[in-house]
Design an enzyme around this catalytic site. Structure first.
Site, PDB file in Angstrom:
ATOM      1  N   GLU A  91       0.815  -1.214   0.000  1.00 14.97           N
ATOM      2  CA  GLU A  91       0.000   0.000   0.000  1.00 14.97           C
ATOM      3  C   GLU A  91       0.848   1.262   0.000  1.00 14.97           C
ATOM      4  OE1 GLU A  91      -2.293  -0.788   3.611  1.00 14.97           O
ATOM      5  OE2 GLU A  91      -1.035   0.666   4.655  1.00 14.97           O
ATOM      6  N   CYS A 104       3.593   8.388   0.852  1.00 14.33           N
ATOM      7  CA  CYS A 104       4.218   7.453   1.794  1.00 14.33           C
ATOM      8  C   CYS A 104       4.280   6.092   1.099  1.00 14.33           C
ATOM      9  CB  CYS A 104       3.364   7.386   3.060  1.00 14.33           C
ATOM     10  SG  CYS A 104       3.973   6.193   4.242  1.00 14.33           S
ATOM     11  N   CYS A 111       6.455  -6.960   7.131  1.00 12.33           N
ATOM     12  CA  CYS A 111       7.588  -6.447   7.914  1.00 12.33           C
ATOM     13  C   CYS A 111       7.889  -7.449   9.014  1.00 12.33           C
ATOM     14  CB  CYS A 111       7.221  -5.091   8.530  1.00 12.33           C
ATOM     15  SG  CYS A 111       8.595  -4.330   9.423  1.00 12.33           S
ATOM     16  N   CYS A 115       6.432  -4.529  15.565  1.00 12.18           N
ATOM     17  CA  CYS A 115       5.894  -3.455  16.428  1.00 12.18           C
ATOM     18  C   CYS A 115       4.439  -3.784  16.797  1.00 12.18           C
ATOM     19  CB  CYS A 115       5.987  -2.103  15.721  1.00 12.18           C
ATOM     20  SG  CYS A 115       7.670  -1.671  15.253  1.00 12.18           S
ATOM     21  N   CYS A 118       1.248  -2.242  14.878  1.00 13.24           N
ATOM     22  CA  CYS A 118       1.309  -2.126  13.419  1.00 13.24           C
ATOM     23  C   CYS A 118       0.738  -3.358  12.712  1.00 13.24           C
ATOM     24  CB  CYS A 118       2.768  -1.919  13.014  1.00 13.24           C
ATOM     25  SG  CYS A 118       2.984  -1.863  11.247  1.00 13.24           S
ATOM     26  N   CYS A 332      -0.866   2.271   9.283  1.00 15.09           N
ATOM     27  CA  CYS A 332      -0.001   1.511   8.392  1.00 15.09           C
ATOM     28  C   CYS A 332      -0.458   0.061   8.246  1.00 15.09           C
ATOM     29  CB  CYS A 332       1.383   1.604   9.025  1.00 15.09           C
ATOM     30  SG  CYS A 332       2.614   0.558   8.360  1.00 15.09           S
TER      31      CYS A 332
HETATM   32  S1  SF4 Z   1       5.874   0.187  12.396  1.00 18.52           S
HETATM   33 FE1  SF4 Z   1       5.253  -1.627  11.240  1.00 18.52          FE
HETATM   34  S2  SF4 Z   1       6.220  -1.396   9.253  1.00 18.52           S
HETATM   35 FE2  SF4 Z   1       7.261   0.021  10.652  1.00 18.52          FE
HETATM   36  S3  SF4 Z   1       9.000  -1.153  11.480  1.00 18.52           S
HETATM   37 FE3  SF4 Z   1       7.318  -1.440  12.922  1.00 18.52          FE
HETATM   38  S4  SF4 Z   1       6.321  -3.348  12.234  1.00 18.52           S
HETATM   39 FE4  SF4 Z   1       7.594  -2.616  10.543  1.00 18.52          FE
END
Ligand code: SF4
Length: 344
Positions: A91, A104, A111, A115, A118, A332
């Site tokens: 995206e 962005c 990923c 986190c 996220c 995100c």
């Molecule tokens: S916020 Fe999401 S995309 Fe960014 S580093 Fe952390 S897990 Fe990865």
């Protein structure tokens, strides 16, 4: 076979030499491809058919399809779900500001940083994006919205410094004078804090802006929000950012997503102020979205304003970043999840 859009200018010059072609052919091809108009090697009108055929023996031009677009009610934000040639979905988000339109982009499919707030990390990382796939996000965003992208933030799905070589190539290509010629100062790379690669990037002296996702001045709270904090302490991150500033002269941005009762107290703001005192930096506060999977809740507007005021009182440069709107699955990775896992 390699994607022509992923090839840096100097490598294209070397390829032309290898093929016994005149060096100006590299300029013609690079400009045609990065003007965003040529979607296939056959569509590079400035070169003869024989050269097109020879190029096709070594190179191809990949494409990308918009599979979903959501726009915010105020028309200032468009979120695109894009399908790659192998069927993976990423995206991008287009945002209008008073100074222009910002895009962005994603740097990976998924990923692996984990986190807690996220959606991009829920299924881990599938693969890195190529420079071409990052460049194509800008091409598709402009075609789809009719807006000219003037800034790029590498802050979407993925950790850019976990795909560093491709991200650096992307930056070199998009800023090359013979191509799109975007200024490096109009590009921001956001990292969760891969310290050795922040230092590597600093040594490249690329002059892009660096944003560090800090999210707490407290080691334990940060570890709880971001597993990467177990590998690199806050001090190590800040020292690497200081090094980046020393090498490039670019002021560091610290990203701080505010979560209700987790990291949004006045004492957190004071601790953050002490940490950043004397550093030439800017703090971007973001009122986080609620995350139903982990029970995290975004801070109230009142808490965010009080936090901001405390930082200002301590002479820290700070702004509360505009929220990207729940109407476009603002956080995100959320639109992508709706597309690949309907009902999630
Ligand atoms: S916020 Fe999401 S995309 Fe960014 S580093 Fe952390 S897990 Fe990865």
């Amino acid at each position: 076979m390699k994607d022509l859009r992923s090839i840096e200018y100097e490598d294209l010059c070397a390829l032309m030499k290898e093929l016994g072609e005149k060096s100006y052919r590299a300029d013609q091809i690079f400009t045609a491809v990065h003007s965003g108009r040529a979607d296939s090697i056959d569509a590079i009108n400035v070169i003869p058919k024989t050269l097109k055929e020879r190029l096709k023996e070594h190179l191809f031009l990949s494409s990308m399809t918009v599979i979903k677009k959501q726009s915010s009610d105020d028309g200032q934000t468009d979120k695109l779900a894009l399908s790659l040639e192998d069927g993976n979905v990423i995206e991008s988000v287009v945002m209008d500001y008073s100074y222009g339109t910002s895009l962005c982009i994603s740097s990976q499919v998924g990923c692996r940083m984990g986190c807690r707030f996220c959606a991009s990390t829920i299924d881990g990382v599938a693969r890195n994006l190529s420079p071409a796939e990052m460049l194509l996000q800008a091409v598709m965003a402009e075609r789809e919205t009719g807006k000219r992208i003037s800034r790029i933030v590498i802050m979407g799905m993925g950790e850019p410094l976990d795909n560093m070589d491709n991200v650096v190539s992307f930056i070199k290509i998009i800023t090359h004078p013979k191509g799109r010629n975007m200024s490096q100062r109009d590009i921001t790379l956001s990292t969760c804090g891969l310290v050795p690669n922040i230092r590597r990037l600093a040594d490249m002296k690329l002059h892009v802006n660096l944003a560090l996702s800090l999210h707490s001045p407290n080691e334990e709270v940060r570890k709880n929000l971001m597993p990467i904090a177990n590998a690199y302490s806050i001090d190590e991150c800040l020292n690497a950012c200081d090094y980046y500033f020393e090498k490039t002269g670019r002021r560091i941005s610290y990203e701080y997503a505010l979560f209700d009762g987790i990291n949004d107290s006045i004492s957190d703001a004071r601790q953050l102020s002490r940490l950043l005192k004397g550093r030439n930096c800017h703090v971007n506060l973001i009122r986080a979205n609620d995350v139903k999977e982990t029970g995290l809740k975004g801070s109230t507007q009142a808490a965010a304003t009080a936090f901001e005021k405390e930082l200002e009182k301590n002479r820290i440069n700070v702004t509360i970043r505009r929220r990207m709107g729940r109407t476009v699955d603002g956080a995100c990775g959320q639109l992508r999840r709706r597309v690949i896992a309907p009902g999630s």
